[in-house]
Each structure stands twice: as structure tokens, then as C-alpha cells.
Design an enzyme around this catalytic site. Structure first.
Site: not given
Length: 410
Positions: A194, A405
Site C-alpha cells: 500500500t 487531493n
């Protein structure tokens, strides 16, 4: 002689004997920040890797899988860059990954096909190979056994701090050291790996022995964390063993267990550092799943809770909305018995019952809110179906995550 591995002060990926590293600025980041790193072993390494299961796989992932399949016992280096992921770049991306590896090999004076590559950053942007090659050449001139922390800083993207550590175990014939670096703060969710991570050791093992160790460790550490539920195109964790200690832990079952425990300690330390540094995170959350039929089922339930936006926003708001946690558990795709589920949260006074037999335990709400207001929150879910258990870590979801983001490429 200690029975368990211990973290070494200021440890890093170059703490094991025979490893050196350095970093340089190649123009990928602004302001002269380090953005390229090179890790080199003095001798060939046995190597293993775990990679993303995302169907859209970056060129470095494809390159490394191919190289490890061909030369799992001859790896000498890992070249790394930040800011550009070299993902969704087609055939040109594969050529760029190969050129990056060749640049590292030439810069460090290594044989061909002995360098692995890791890239992280924006998806869909061509890798500026010439700039990266110049950075690797600069880094190769500065290789040192103290360069591990510098390499950890170079691969940072939205990370706010570098992530590195090392652990040591004493044996009758010498000391074994395991070190590591990792990066990650967003696009973090369990799916084989990850993040980007490199683990090293001076233990003497072959690739066939390393691979199952890395898979087991990754499942219990890197695959047990979630920041936002998104699995990246570039996720990779590597484990390299150069044998410089002369100690083969597989010759003694007890030592083999201690060695794997050392690898797991390093991986767990790095994994938790990633969750704590999650984009916009204000809390580290530990989710213990007990009473499952299998460890895999326990982990699946934990992951479902960890990736739930409703759970994570409740955690940010310090809202002890235990119903969201049970609902997320029920959506894990694992057979459960709702009337057997129990949920607790912990504070300094012990565990507070939030739910029992699938319904409310009528907790003290003031105490529950105080628990959820903490910077570290521990939850325990008992499925009441068996003896298997697992632990998953996550963080809360804050408005800052959206801000980061919303303009990542601008």
C-alpha cells in the site's frame, strides 16, 4: 541475549551491514528538494517483492516483477524517484523504467539488470529520464552508510516527515539487522502493498526463503493499514538480503521466528508512521477484530471498517456513532452473525462497551465522546464466531484531506 528484536536508535534502510544510500535533487520537486535516491548493496542480494493488485499497474511495477522473476538472487540496487509515478505511460513508460535502472547501474558501477526501480507521484506524466539519470549519478558519488534517512526524505510526496527505522537481534554467531524506509500518506489501502517501501537485512537467506516471509509480514502490517481506501498503481514493498552478517536464521527454528519478528517490527513501525501521517489525519485508530472464523475474515472486517468514510468522518468529529462501525463490518463480504457482535472502545480506565449482541450497550456517552476525542483511538470488535483475530490501523478523514487531493496536480 534478548528474546525479541529491538528498534535501533536512528535506524534506517542502511543500518544493515553492506548497504549504502544517497539522495539528490533532479529537478522533479521545487526549491531544490531531494527527489531521487539510490540504495546500493556491496554484494548481490536475494530479493522478494509484493506489488499492487490494481489492474492499472505502473511501469516500475512491471519492470521489477520481471527482473525479480529473472534474477531474484542478484539484485544490487534500488533507484527511486518522487513527484512522477511513471504510471499510465504505456510503452514509453516501460522504456523509461528500464532506462532509469540502467542509469543507476552505470552510475554505481554495477552489472546490467541488477537495479530495481521505484517511482511515486502524479499519474499519467512521462518520467523525465535525463533529469532522473543526472540525479542518480549525483547520488552515486555520495553513497554512504548514513544515507538511509536522506533516501527516505527524497521519496516523500505529500508525506510531512520521512519514515525510516531499523531493528536488531543478537544471535550466538553475530548480530542481524533489519532496516527500512517507506513513503505514503494518501492512496493507502491494503491490496498486496500500500505504498513504496524498501526493507533490507544483512541476514543470509535466499529468495525462496524471503518471499513467504515478506508476504506474511506485509499482510499483517502494510496490508493492515488504510488512509483513504484507494490502492495506488505503484504500490511496492521490497525485501533485500545481502548476507553480510554471515548468519542464516533459517538454520534454527527459534532464530527464524525472531528474524521474522524483526522484519515485522520494522514493517509495522513504518506502516503505523504512514497512518499517523495520513493526508489531513488528526487521529491514529487501531481496530482489533476478534472472534472471527479465520484471520483472513478478521482482516477483511477490519479493512471494511477502516475504509468507511462514514466511520472516518465520525472519528474526525469525535462522534461515537457505533452503528456506523457495525454497519461497515456487515458490508465486509464476510459471513457474520449480527446478534453476536460486540464493540468496545478503550481509554485509560479500560474498555467501554458500546454495543452488545448487535445492539446498544447503553454506554456512558460523555465517556464515549472523550475516547473519540483522543489522538489515538482503540476499538475492539468481537464477531463471536471463532478464535481468529487481526489488527487493522486507519486514521480519520478531515477537510484537509479534501483540500490536499482537490489540487494535487496543480
Amino acid at each position: 541475549m534478548p528474546n525479541q528484536p529491538e528498534l535501533a536508535p536512528e535506524g534506517s534502510v542502511t543500518s544493515p551491514a553492506g548497504f549504502t544510500a544517497a539522495a539528490a535533487h533532479a529537478g522533479l520537486k521545487t526549491g531544490g528538494a531531494l527527489d531521487v535516491a539510490l540504495l546500493v548493496s556491496a554484494t548481490p542480494c536475494a530479493a522478494a517483492g509484493v506489488f499492487t493488485r490494481n489492474a492499472v499497474r505502473a511501469a516500475p511495477v512491471l519492470y521489477d516483477e520481471d527482473l525479480l522473476g529473472e534474477r531474484p538472487g542478484r539484485i544490487r540496487a534500488v533507484a527511486m524517484n518522487a513527484r512522477v509515478a511513471n504510471a499510465c505511460t504505456g510503452a514509453d513508460g516501460l522504456k523509461a523504467a528500464a532506462a532509469m535502472a540502467q542509469a543507476a547501474e552505470q552510475a554505481a558501477g554495477l552489472p546490467p539488470r541488477t537495479a530495481l526501480v521505484l517511482s511515486t507521484g502524479v499519474i499519467g506524466v512521462p518520467l523525465p529520464v535525463e533529469h532522473v539519470a543526472q540525479g542518480l549519478t549525483s547520488a552515486a558519488r555520495r553513497l554512504t552508510a548514513e544515507g538511509g534517512s536522506e533516501a527516505a526524505r527524497a521519496i516523500m510526496t505529500t508525506d510531512t516527515r520521512p519514515k525510516h527505522c531499523a531493528a536488531r537481534i543478537e544471535t550466538p554467531t553475530g548480530t542481524i539487522t533489519v532496516g527500512g524506509i517507506a513513503k505514503g500518506a494518501g492512496m493507502i489501502h491494503p491490496n498486496m502493498a500500500t505504498l513504496l517501501g524498501v526493507l533490507t537485512t544483512d541476514a543470509e537467506l535466499d529468495a525462496a526463503a524471503l518471499a513467504p516471509i515478506l508476504r506474511r509480514v506485509a499482510d499483517r502490517t502494510f496490508n493492515a493499514i488504510s488512509v483513504d481506501g484507494d490502492t495506488s498503481t505503484n504500490d511496492t514493498v521490497l525485501l533485500l538480503a545481502n548476507g553480510a552478517s554471515g548468519v542464516d536464521p533459517t538454520r534454527d527454528p527459534g532464530l527464524a521466528q525472531r528474524f521474522e519478528a524483526a522484519v515485522q517490527l520494522v514493517a509495522r513501525t513504518l506502516a503505523l508512521a504512514i497512518v499517523e501521517d495520513g493526508e489531513g489525519a488528526t487521529k491514529l485508530v487501531e481496530i482489533q477484530i476478534r472472534g472471527a472464523a479465520t484471520e483472513a475474515a478478521a482482516r477483511d472486517v477490519g479493512r471494511a471498517i477502516a475504509r468507511s468514510a462514514l466511520v472516518k468522518t465520525a472519528l474526525y468529529g469525535a462522534d461515537p456513532n457505533w452503528g456506523r462501525i457495525l454497519a461497515a463490518a456487515g458490508a465486509a463480504g464476510v459471513p457474520i452473525a449480527p446478534d453476536k457482535i460486540a464493540l468496545d472502545a478503550e481509554d485509560d480506565a479500560g474498555w467501554l462497551e458500546l454495543a452488545r449482541a448487535g445492539g446498544t450497550a447503553r454506554p456512558d456517552l460523555a465517556r464515549a465522546r472523550a475516547i473519540f476525542q483522543g489522538k489515538r483511538v482503540r476499538l475492539r470488535v468481537d464477531l463471536g464466531l471463532g478464535r481468529a483475530e487481526a489488527v487493522v490501523w486507519t486514521c480519520d478523514l478531515s477537510p484537509e484531506y479534501v483540500r490536499i487531493n482537490a489540487d494535487y496536480t496543480s
